[in-house]
Every structure is written in C-alpha cells, then in structure tokens.
Design a protein around this motif. Structure first.
Motif, PDB file in Angstrom:
ATOM      1  N   TRP A   1       9.104 -27.845  40.010  1.00  0.00           N
ATOM      2  CA  TRP A   1      10.464 -27.190  38.514  1.00  0.00           C
ATOM      3  C   TRP A   1      11.394 -26.424  39.273  1.00  0.00           C
ATOM      4  CZ3 TRP A   1       8.289 -28.025  33.482  1.00  0.00           C
ATOM      5  CH2 TRP A   1       7.531 -29.393  32.561  1.00  0.00           C
ATOM      6  N   HIS A   2      12.750 -25.856  38.921  1.00  0.00           N
ATOM      7  CA  HIS A   2      13.848 -25.259  39.591  1.00  0.00           C
ATOM      8  C   HIS A   2      13.518 -24.567  38.520  1.00  0.00           C
ATOM      9  CE1 HIS A   2      15.938 -26.911  42.678  1.00  0.00           C
ATOM     10  NE2 HIS A   2      16.123 -27.833  41.283  1.00  0.00           N
TER      11      HIS A   2
ATOM     12  N   LYS B   1      13.115 -30.179  41.762  1.00  0.00           N
ATOM     13  CA  LYS B   1      13.335 -29.539  43.541  1.00  0.00           C
ATOM     14  C   LYS B   1      13.864 -30.440  44.682  1.00  0.00           C
ATOM     15  CE  LYS B   1      11.426 -25.069  42.488  1.00  0.00           C
ATOM     16  NZ  LYS B   1      10.867 -24.107  43.179  1.00  0.00           N
ATOM     17  N   LEU B   2      14.322 -30.401  45.195  1.00  0.00           N
ATOM     18  CA  LEU B   2      14.312 -30.975  46.125  1.00  0.00           C
ATOM     19  C   LEU B   2      13.775 -31.156  47.603  1.00  0.00           C
ATOM     20  CD1 LEU B   2      16.997 -33.243  47.788  1.00  0.00           C
ATOM     21  CD2 LEU B   2      17.544 -31.741  48.934  1.00  0.00           C
ATOM     22  N   SER B   3      13.456 -29.697  47.633  1.00  0.00           N
ATOM     23  CA  SER B   3      12.291 -29.826  48.508  1.00  0.00           C
ATOM     24  C   SER B   3      10.525 -30.518  47.807  1.00  0.00           C
ATOM     25  CB  SER B   3      11.814 -28.181  48.474  1.00  0.00           C
ATOM     26  OG  SER B   3      11.410 -27.806  47.151  1.00  0.00           O
ATOM     27  N   ALA B   4      11.160 -30.492  46.620  1.00  0.00           N
ATOM     28  CA  ALA B   4       9.376 -31.402  46.552  1.00  0.00           C
ATOM     29  C   ALA B   4       9.923 -32.981  45.874  1.00  0.00           C
ATOM     30  CB  ALA B   4       9.311 -30.247  44.880  1.00  0.00           C
TER      31      ALA B   4
ATOM     32  N   ASP C   1       9.883 -39.933  48.409  1.00  0.00           N
ATOM     33  CA  ASP C   1      10.338 -41.527  48.239  1.00  0.00           C
ATOM     34  C   ASP C   1       9.199 -41.884  46.958  1.00  0.00           C
ATOM     35  OD1 ASP C   1       7.695 -41.521  49.778  1.00  0.00           O
ATOM     36  OD2 ASP C   1       8.651 -43.637  50.666  1.00  0.00           O
ATOM     37  N   GLN C   2       8.085 -40.943  46.351  1.00  0.00           N
ATOM     38  CA  GLN C   2       7.520 -41.135  45.492  1.00  0.00           C
ATOM     39  C   GLN C   2       8.197 -40.815  43.999  1.00  0.00           C
ATOM     40  OE1 GLN C   2       4.810 -44.010  45.614  1.00  0.00           O
ATOM     41  NE2 GLN C   2       6.053 -44.214  47.535  1.00  0.00           N
ATOM     42  N   THR C   3       9.717 -40.114  44.418  1.00  0.00           N
ATOM     43  CA  THR C   3       9.488 -39.274  43.058  1.00  0.00           C
ATOM     44  C   THR C   3      10.037 -40.200  42.018  1.00  0.00           C
ATOM     45  OG1 THR C   3       9.471 -37.235  44.236  1.00  0.00           O
ATOM     46  CG2 THR C   3      10.557 -37.138  41.597  1.00  0.00           C
ATOM     47  N   ILE C   4       9.803 -39.456  40.532  1.00  0.00           N
ATOM     48  CA  ILE C   4      10.897 -40.833  40.123  1.00  0.00           C
ATOM     49  C   ILE C   4      12.025 -39.454  39.328  1.00  0.00           C
ATOM     50  CG2 ILE C   4      10.379 -41.649  37.479  1.00  0.00           C
ATOM     51  CD1 ILE C   4       7.900 -42.348  37.874  1.00  0.00           C
ATOM     52  N   GLN C   5      13.563 -39.836  39.715  1.00  0.00           N
ATOM     53  CA  GLN C   5      14.362 -39.167  39.174  1.00  0.00           C
ATOM     54  C   GLN C   5      14.904 -39.890  37.799  1.00  0.00           C
ATOM     55  OE1 GLN C   5      14.429 -37.214  40.992  1.00  0.00           O
ATOM     56  NE2 GLN C   5      14.097 -37.648  43.160  1.00  0.00           N
TER      57      GLN C   5
ATOM     58  N   ILE D   1      21.831 -42.099  37.746  1.00  0.00           N
ATOM     59  CA  ILE D   1      20.587 -41.296  38.438  1.00  0.00           C
ATOM     60  C   ILE D   1      21.152 -39.895  38.676  1.00  0.00           C
ATOM     61  CG2 ILE D   1      19.822 -41.229  40.318  1.00  0.00           C
ATOM     62  CD1 ILE D   1      18.662 -43.745  38.830  1.00  0.00           C
ATOM     63  N   VAL D   2      20.066 -39.159  38.320  1.00  0.00           N
ATOM     64  CA  VAL D   2      20.450 -37.661  38.742  1.00  0.00           C
ATOM     65  C   VAL D   2      20.134 -37.438  40.035  1.00  0.00           C
ATOM     66  CG1 VAL D   2      20.266 -35.552  37.659  1.00  0.00           C
ATOM     67  CG2 VAL D   2      20.670 -37.823  35.486  1.00  0.00           C
ATOM     68  N   PRO D   3      20.457 -36.858  40.697  1.00  0.00           N
ATOM     69  CA  PRO D   3      19.613 -36.794  42.237  1.00  0.00           C
ATOM     70  C   PRO D   3      19.314 -35.395  42.444  1.00  0.00           C
ATOM     71  CG  PRO D   3      22.397 -36.657  42.102  1.00  0.00           C
ATOM     72  CD  PRO D   3      21.610 -36.873  40.895  1.00  0.00           C
ATOM     73  N   PRO D   4      17.697 -35.479  43.162  1.00  0.00           N
ATOM     74  CA  PRO D   4      16.988 -34.208  43.203  1.00  0.00           C
ATOM     75  C   PRO D   4      18.628 -32.577  43.833  1.00  0.00           C
ATOM     76  CG  PRO D   4      16.815 -35.409  44.929  1.00  0.00           C
ATOM     77  CD  PRO D   4      16.999 -36.297  44.078  1.00  0.00           C
ATOM     78  N   THR D   5      18.722 -31.614  44.014  1.00  0.00           N
ATOM     79  CA  THR D   5      19.224 -31.114  44.217  1.00  0.00           C
ATOM     80  C   THR D   5      18.195 -29.625  44.824  1.00  0.00           C
ATOM     81  OG1 THR D   5      19.569 -29.906  42.674  1.00  0.00           O
ATOM     82  CG2 THR D   5      21.334 -31.273  43.058  1.00  0.00           C
ATOM     83  N   ALA D   6      19.060 -28.625  45.337  1.00  0.00           N
ATOM     84  CA  ALA D   6      18.191 -27.149  46.403  1.00  0.00           C
ATOM     85  C   ALA D   6      17.633 -26.492  46.084  1.00  0.00           C
ATOM     86  CB  ALA D   6      18.650 -27.251  47.829  1.00  0.00           C
TER      87      ALA D   6
END
Length: 645
Positions: free
Chosen positions: A78-79, A131-134, A137-141, A162-167
């Motif tokens: 998590w951020h 986090k984007l780094s975590a 393709d198995q992560t549910i956004q 869809i809320v995309p992950p960010t760095a």
C-alpha cells in the motif's frame, strides 16, 4: 481474465466529465476533518472499523494510512498517504478494503427539487492504494461504478472507471454527467465496487460532489481575458467593470451577478445585475476580500441555486497598510558603518542625508564610511505585496572620530638609547600603542620608547563615544657605525685612484692623512700620492653613535725609465745599462737575449746594473732584446737596447 476484461472496458470508454462551467455542489461529501478516526457513515453497506488495517469488506474514516505503531501503512504493497485530496493533513477520507463481492461504497438520495433540462455532474476523487511496483497481472484494480437512479430505482445513467495504479500516491478525479428528464426532479447517486476483492481492490475516496454543469462562462475585468486578482488599499476608492461571456448550451439563458464579501454569508445575488456587464465601486476602510462571479441558468431555472452554473470567481482584495515596527535610532562613528533595518513589507525606499540612487532601496540600509554629513532624520516608505505603503521615521547620529596631532612622525636614536614619542588629541580619552615592545607605558600619549631595532608604532585613540582613529610614529634605531676603507690599492707614480670606502649607520666621514686626497670628507675621494701611504677612514654620525675606523694601504710604484743604448768601454761615461727606478721592484725579473734568442743576462731585482757581459766576458757590439716582468701584475715590458763599444 476478469481483470483483463475490466481493464479493456475502462480503456475503451471516453472520460465522462463536464467541459463547461459548474454550479455549487448540491452534494459535497468531504468526510470532514479531525484526528484519527472519524465516525461511521450512514450511507454505505460496508462494515466500519477504527483501524489502519480494515479487512475485506470494511472501511474507516481517517486522515492518514500510516499506522503510528508501524511507521507506515500496514501492508507494504500500500501507498502511505498522509493527507486528503485537498492536501489538508487533518482532512478525512474514506479508507476502503473492498469486499470479495460487488458492493455499494456510497449511496445518497438527492431529494431536492432538481431542475428540468439541466445537466449535472456526479464526481469523486479516488486513490488506488496498491503501489505500481506491487501490481501485476494478478492484482485486482478498483473498478468504481458511478450510478444515477430515479427514486424508483431506475438507472438513469452509469459509468465504470478502472483506477490504475501509480508510482506515488495520486488522487484521480472520475465522474459522469447527465441531463434531467422532464419527469425527474430527484435522484439517488451511488458509488459501487464492480471488481472482486482479494488480491488488491483497496482504495481511498474523497470529495464526492453532485452539481450542475452548463456552458462555459468567461469573466474578467473590462475584458473576459483579464481575470487576474485586483488589489487596492484600505481607504482607496476604485471603479471596476466586469465583463462576461456565456457559451452555447442554454436555449433561453438568464444571468445573475453574485458577490461574496468573505463575511460568512457566502455567495449573494446582486440585485438588478443580470446582464453581461457589471460596474461597481469599492470604497472600504476595512481589509477584506471581495469575490464576484456570474451565475447562469435557463430562464425558468435561474431562481434555483441548485440549477445554476457559475464562472470562476474574480477577486478584489482591500489590503491593509503594512505594519512597520519602529526603527530604533542609530548612533555610529565617523568612518564606520551604519545599518538601518525596516520590516513589514516587500519593498523599501529610504530618504535622508546619506541616501543615494544606489542605496535608497536597500534593506537593511548600509551606509559605509559614514561622514558627519550622514547624521540627521531618515524615513522609509514600506510597501507590502499589495502595493500599500506606510512610512516610519528614525534618526542617525554620527559622532566625530578623534583628531590626532603628531608633532613628529619619525624619531632617530642610537642603539641602546631612548626617546619620548608624542601624540595628542583634544577629544581622546584613551590611548593604546602597538606593539608595546620597548615602551614604558603603552597607554600614555607620551611614552618613552627604547626599541632594540627600528619600529613603527601605531597608536589608537578613543573618544568618550567609543570612536577611534589611529596614527603612526617611527623610531629609527641606528647601530654603531661600521667603516670599510677597502682593499689595498697599487698605482704607478703619477697615477690617481678612487678610494673604495663604504660605511653603515654613518653620515660623517674623514680620511687621514689628507696627503694626495681630493676631498678627505667624502667616502670616495680621489688619491694621488707620490709614495706608499696608508689612509684611514673615520666614520661617525650626527647622532653620535660612535666612531668606526678602517685603513687601506696604497702602494706607489716608481716610474721605470729604460735607456735604449749604453757603451761599456770603461771611459766612465754610460758604462752601465742604468734602468731608472727598477731597483724599487725587488721581485722583478730582467732577461736579456742576443739576436739568436739566447739569454745572455738575468737579474732578480736590479741592485747592480748590467755591464754588457755574459759570464763575465764582454759581449760584442750589437742589438740585444729584453723582457722585464715587474711581478706586480702589470704587463711585461719588452724592447731592445744597443750595446756599443
């Protein structure tokens, strides 16, 4: 595959946002502010917990995701978020760990009388906690569905995002907008989770709003492009003209100018101001911010604040004059540095005796090498960021530095002697000499000085105001004289030489004896003695530091006269080769050769003249050749002599 399909759907959709002006929020859910944690919400089906680590299907209201006990978020994936969407560190947000099944995050009935034929925007700010780094393709956004329903549950409009992950933690705005049908005047707005829980699907929600959306409204001062904030000062009176332009979108638009006086009453309609131009005057003796905007709606809806859209505010700030603290009087010394410092603004302008074009806008004001003329009254005009000014006055006093009289700057003494050095100052109250070496009292204006070597003394004189000046006195220390008459000098009789006398620490000279000297009182007289002589140099000084003596021997070689013939015939006349003065050269060597180069006579010195014989036997008449080496460094003498009978 569910993730892939959901992501494809989100990428394919077009952003559903209002491209015109917006009205005031009908719904404005900020979740409040305070210390962790906030209370449970009445409009969600999720389970409330007061924890930084809500489980699947749970939420909390917090101002941070950082657990103080962990130093960060409870999951490394998590951020760590430390403020709400607006940047307020105490602002709450809804902190959600989504359910495994689809569920409703938020639902809110809007039971107001909505205006017909009016477009509304439903929006929220969302932050993907993963986090984007975590993410992989198995992560549910998060897949957030915005839904607007009629009171009977009929879906009027919906969209998924869809809320995309960010760095880094990043709040993203998502929205949809719709136009009210003719038969609908109230709705229910809803945010729901369309993605399954489990690996991911963790998010934050903030600033949920529902408000009218309409044409673009542009406003400005005199022209619609001049929308920079305006400033005036308390007590000023200024006239303003506001211009507006409403874009396409309304069939029968109606306009209304509004004002917000920052007095807690919010936006108020300005009576009678319903055109695209508004002229007004502000004359206010109190610091205040005035804001102006133009609201617009269809003619039939202009009376309802929930149906209007408004321009961005234009502001006029009535600014207080700068508060300028008193500037203490400054006192300094002539030749020193004076510093005056003002505060309370962003620009400064000084006036006063020592103010120039170069320093008038300095702050602090620095006056270097102050003169007595710099004393007097000074004023500074202080301007704040809004251009308002205030003036402060102060005074500057410049005290004179001491006037030092130095009767003599140079003293000369003999080594081991002493002298009184002296300065005076009518305003001086203290004296300090440096170095102190050789002084009997370095704090006296007239100390006795007995330095071992030449010394430059500096005295610092101080007045009762603490002002100083300095002067220098040199004490030259003369050692005893040293004389050097030079090395022995040879000359031939009749010649003259210059004596190479030198002396140190002396300026009075005399040579003895004076025989043959051009001037016996100078260091380098011309000497023309007729016989060997020893001269003595006497050196002294007018300071009577003793007398030094040194002598030099001058050897005077006699002039040699060589006859070119003689007749050793026993008649008593010219029987010898009589070389005049050769006897005075006892080390000399005389050699005589016949015409064949055979040496026929040799003599060291010339005690007995040559009689023209060789081994006692008379030589025949003829020409003979000679070489004379005087053995004194002079060139050898050579020639011929005629021997006759």
């Amino acid at each position: 595959m569910a993730f892939v399909l959901a992501f494809t759907r989100a990428n394919a959709q077009t952003a559903d946002v209002c491209k015109g002006s917006l009205g005031d929020p009908v719904v404005n859910e900020t979740f409040g502010a305070g210390s962790n944690f906030g209370g449970a919400l009445p409009y969600t089906s999720m389970f409330y917990v007061s924890s930084f680590c809500p489980d699947d299907g749970s939420y909390t209201i917090a101002n941070s995701t950082a657990d103080p006990n962990l130093g960060g978020s409870c999951h490394t994936s998590w951020h760590t978020v430390t403020h709400d969407h607006t940047g307020d560190p105490n602002g709450y947000f809804m902190f959600i760990n989504a359910s495994f099944a689809k569920s409703v995050f938020y639902t809110q009935p809007i039971n107001l009388q909505l205006c017909q034929k009016t477009t509304y925007e439903f929006s929220a700010y969302v932050l993907n906690l993963i986090k984007l780094s975590a993410s992989n393709d198995q992560t549910i956004q998060p897949d957030i569905k915005f839904t607007i329903k009629a009171p009977d549950g009929t879906i009027l409009k919906s969209s998924e995002n869809i809320v995309p992950p960010t760095a880094d933690p990043e709040w993203q705005k998502f929205s949809l907008f719709f136009t009210t049908p003719a038969n609908v005047n109230s709705v229910i707005v809803e945010l729901s989770n369309e993605a399954p829980g489990g690996n991911g699907n963790d998010l934050l929600l903030d600033d949920i709003q529902f408000r009218a959306c309409g044409p673009v409204i542009q406003t400005g001062f005199s022209t619609i492009t001049a929308n920079q904030p305006q400033n005036q000062c308390v007590g000023d009176s200024r006239n303003y003209t506001l211009k507006a332009q409403v874009g396409d979108g309304y069939t029968d638009p109606s306009l209304q100018w509004q004002i917000n006086k920052s007095d807690g009453n919010g936006w108020l309609d300005i009576a009678g101001q319903t055109t695209d131009t508004y002229n007004f005057t502000i004359s206010d003796n109190t610091a205040k911010i005035y804001q102006y905007r133009l609201s617009a709606a269809e003619q039939s809806n202009i009376g309802s604040p929930d149906c209007r859209v408004s321009s961005s505010p234009l502001s006029v700030t009535v600014n207080a004059f700068p508060v300028v603290p008193d500037i203490p009087p400054v006192e300094g010394c002539e030749g020193g540095t004076l510093i005056l410092t003002a505060s309370g603004g962003v620009a400064f302008e000084w006036t006063g005796p020592a103010i120039t074009v170069a320093n008038k806008n300095q702050n602090p004001l620095i006056i270097n090498a102050a003169t007595l003329a710099a004393a007097g009254n000074y004023a500074v005009t202080v301007t704040n960021a809004a251009g308002c000014t205030a003036t402060k006055n102060t005074t500057v006093t410049v005290d004179a530095r001491p006037v030092i009289t130095v009767p003599s700057a140079v003293y000369t003494i003999c080594k081991g002697a002493n002298t009184n050095i002296n300065v005076s100052s009518p305003t001086g109250i203290s004296y300090q000499w440096a170095p102190t070496t050789g002084l009997n009292d370095p704090t006296s204006p007239t100390p006795t000085a007995s330095p071992a070597d030449t010394t430059i003394y500096t005295v610092i004189v101080t007045t009762d105001k603490g002002c100083i000046d300095s002067a220098k006195v040199t004490v030259n220390v003369l050692p005893p004289p040293v004389a050097n008459a030079g090395t022995p000098r040879p000359i031939f009789e009749g010649q003259s030489i210059t004596l190479n006398g030198t002396a140190q620490s002396a300026n009075v000279y005399s040579w003895t004896p004076t025989t043959g000297l051009s001037d016996p009182t100078i260091l380098n007289p011309i000497a023309n003695p007729t016989d060997d002589i020893t001269y003595t140099l006497h050196a002294s000084s007018t300071y009577n530091c003793g007398v030094a003596e040194s002598s030099v021997f001058v050897r005077v070689f006699k002039k040699i006269v060589i006859p070119n013939s003689f007749s050793p015939n026993g008649d008593g006349t010219n029987d010898f080769w009589d070389i005049e003065a050769l006897i005075t050269y006892p080390q000399s060597l005389l050699t005589v050769f016949n015409r064949y180069g055979q040496a026929v006579y040799k003599s060291i010195g010339y005690a007995k003249p040559w009689r023209g014989t060789y081994n006692g036997i008379p030589l025949p008449t003829g020409t003979y050749y000679y070489i004379i080496d005087l053995k004194n460094g002079a060139p050898k003498l050579s020639g011929w002599v005629l021997l006759v009978k």
